[in-house]
Design a protein around this motif. Structure first.
Motif, short mmCIF file in Angstrom:
data_model
loop_
_atom_site.label_atom_id
_atom_site.label_comp_id
_atom_site.label_asym_id
_atom_site.label_seq_id
_atom_site.Cartn_x
_atom_site.Cartn_y
_atom_site.Cartn_z
N ARG A 242 49.89 16.10 5.00
CA ARG A 242 49.77 16.19 6.45
C ARG A 242 50.76 15.25 7.14
NH1 ARG A 242 48.26 19.03 10.98
NH2 ARG A 242 47.39 17.67 12.58
N PHE A 243 50.84 14.02 6.65
CA PHE A 243 51.72 13.03 7.28
C PHE A 243 53.19 13.45 7.24
CE2 PHE A 243 48.55 9.45 6.01
CZ PHE A 243 47.70 9.87 7.00
N LEU A 244 53.56 14.18 6.17
CA LEU A 244 54.96 14.59 6.01
C LEU A 244 55.44 15.45 7.18
CD1 LEU A 244 55.11 15.50 2.20
CD2 LEU A 244 56.39 13.69 3.36
N GLN A 245 54.52 16.19 7.78
CA GLN A 245 54.89 17.07 8.89
C GLN A 245 55.45 16.27 10.06
OE1 GLN A 245 51.74 19.64 10.16
NE2 GLN A 245 52.98 20.70 11.69
N PHE A 246 55.00 15.03 10.21
CA PHE A 246 55.38 14.21 11.36
C PHE A 246 56.30 13.04 10.98
CE2 PHE A 246 51.09 15.94 11.78
CZ PHE A 246 51.29 16.80 12.85
N ALA A 247 56.47 12.80 9.68
CA ALA A 247 57.25 11.64 9.25
C ALA A 247 58.62 12.01 8.68
CB ALA A 247 56.47 10.85 8.21
#
Length: 339
Positions: A242-247
């Motif tokens: 999930r975090f990869l989508q924004f990072a």
């Protein structure tokens, strides 16, 4: 003609076959497995759906129940959540032992069909479990039939390893004598399915059919997921999808590959445990399941575990079907010979 039933957790596959060459005349898949027993509190729905599936299969091929010599079934249908619990055999187990302990039922006894039914037992590890020694515990139901089918259909050099990538990840050791020597299993497939169905992580890895077709295996992403699992554990690594989508500038297929690779990275512990239990990884390794998942595990085995044994992928749906069919047919033929 005869019928083979392969019943799992969420689906049941029913095949109509000819005796002459075990050719699949027709196949039907019903959307009920033993999970329905848990959901509904009884096996009535599973039993009814199996009868409906067989009836529909015969009707669309212009056959009557009297045209079928027998039904032979394996998988979770033989568990305490299935239609009748058949005790596991203790490894090592070969085709003769499976045939000798197949449980027969008369017509209309197990299913409301005028066809006799035979249930193939599962296999469990030979171990003395205790709270201090739980790692050796393992069971299989259904995979033993596929293992027999692979041994007969592919005639691998022994010993060898089978890796079943379905609702679970199951490693099966086949010894020098061609017998099932043991297994070790993780719940990775069902956990992955639950993540996609029940968590907000699913929104970050949702892909279109076109994106799935064009998706590539990227070794850098697989290795990154494995490293993340090692450093941060599986649960945090799942959240990283999930975090990869924004990072990071990533696509949904890349994030999905990261999540799938995290499951494989966590299964590294399963492979390590299997080596400690004496599984021989120096022979041929068969990966059975969806092509993409097999390729991910193939990379993990080579690059993360440093196992360079020959690997063979069986991902074609019909070829996977044939494993269960060949195994069940051979067990039935052996049973008739023994009797």
């Amino acid at each position: 003609m005869f019928i083979v039933i392969d019943s799992g957790s969420s689906t049941t596959r029913i095949y109509l076959l000819a005796f002459t060459d075990n050719k699949i005349i027709d196949k039907i898949t019903i959307g009920e497995g033993v999970n329905s027993t848990v959901t509904h509190g009884s096996n009535n729905l599973l039993r009814q759906e199996m009868v409906r599936g067989v009836t529909e299969l015969l009707a669309r091929n212009g056959k009557a129940q009297q045209d079928i010599t027998f039904i032979i079934a394996s998988g979770m249908i033989t568990s305490n959540l299935g239609l009748h619990e058949v005790p596991h055999l203790v490894a090592p187990v070969g085709i003769d032992e499976l045939a000798q302990h197949t449980v027969p039922f008369a017509a209309n006894e197990l299913l409301a069909l005028d066809i006799p039914v035979m249930l193939i037992p599962g296999v469990r590890n030979q171990t003395a479990p205790s709270w201090e020694n739980l790692s050796g515990i393992d069971l299989m139901r259904g995979e033993e039939t596929q293992a027999v089918g692979l041994l007969l259909g592919y005639q691998p050099k022994l010993p060898c390893i089978l890796i079943e990538l379905g609702s679970t990840t199951k490693l099966i050791s086949i010894n020098q004598q061609g017998k099932i020597a043991g297994s070790i299993t993780s719940l990775s497939g069902q956990v992955y399915a639950a993540i996609l169905k029940q968590t907000f992580v699913a929104a970050s890895v949702a892909t279109t059919p076109e994106e799935e077709t064009q998706a590539k295996i990227e070794p850098q992403i697989i290795d990154a997921a494995c490293q993340a699992v090692q450093e941060s554990g599986l649960l945090r690594t799942i959240l990283m999808s999930r975090f990869l989508q924004f990072a990071l500038p990533t696509t949904a297929p890349q994030r999905k590959l990261f999540l799938e690779s995290a499951m494989a990275g966590d299964d590294i512990k399963v492979f390590t445990r299997a080596q400690h239990q004496g599984f021989n990884f120096h022979g041929e390794i068969f990966l059975i399941g969806h092509a993409k998942r097999c390729e991910i595990y193939q990379h993990v085995i080579r690059q993360q575990l440093k196992i360079d044994s020959p690997q063979r992928i069986i991902s074609d749906e019909q070829q996977i079907d044939l494993l269960a069919i060949t195994g069940a047919s051979a067990i039935a033929n052996t049973l008739r010979t023994l009797r």
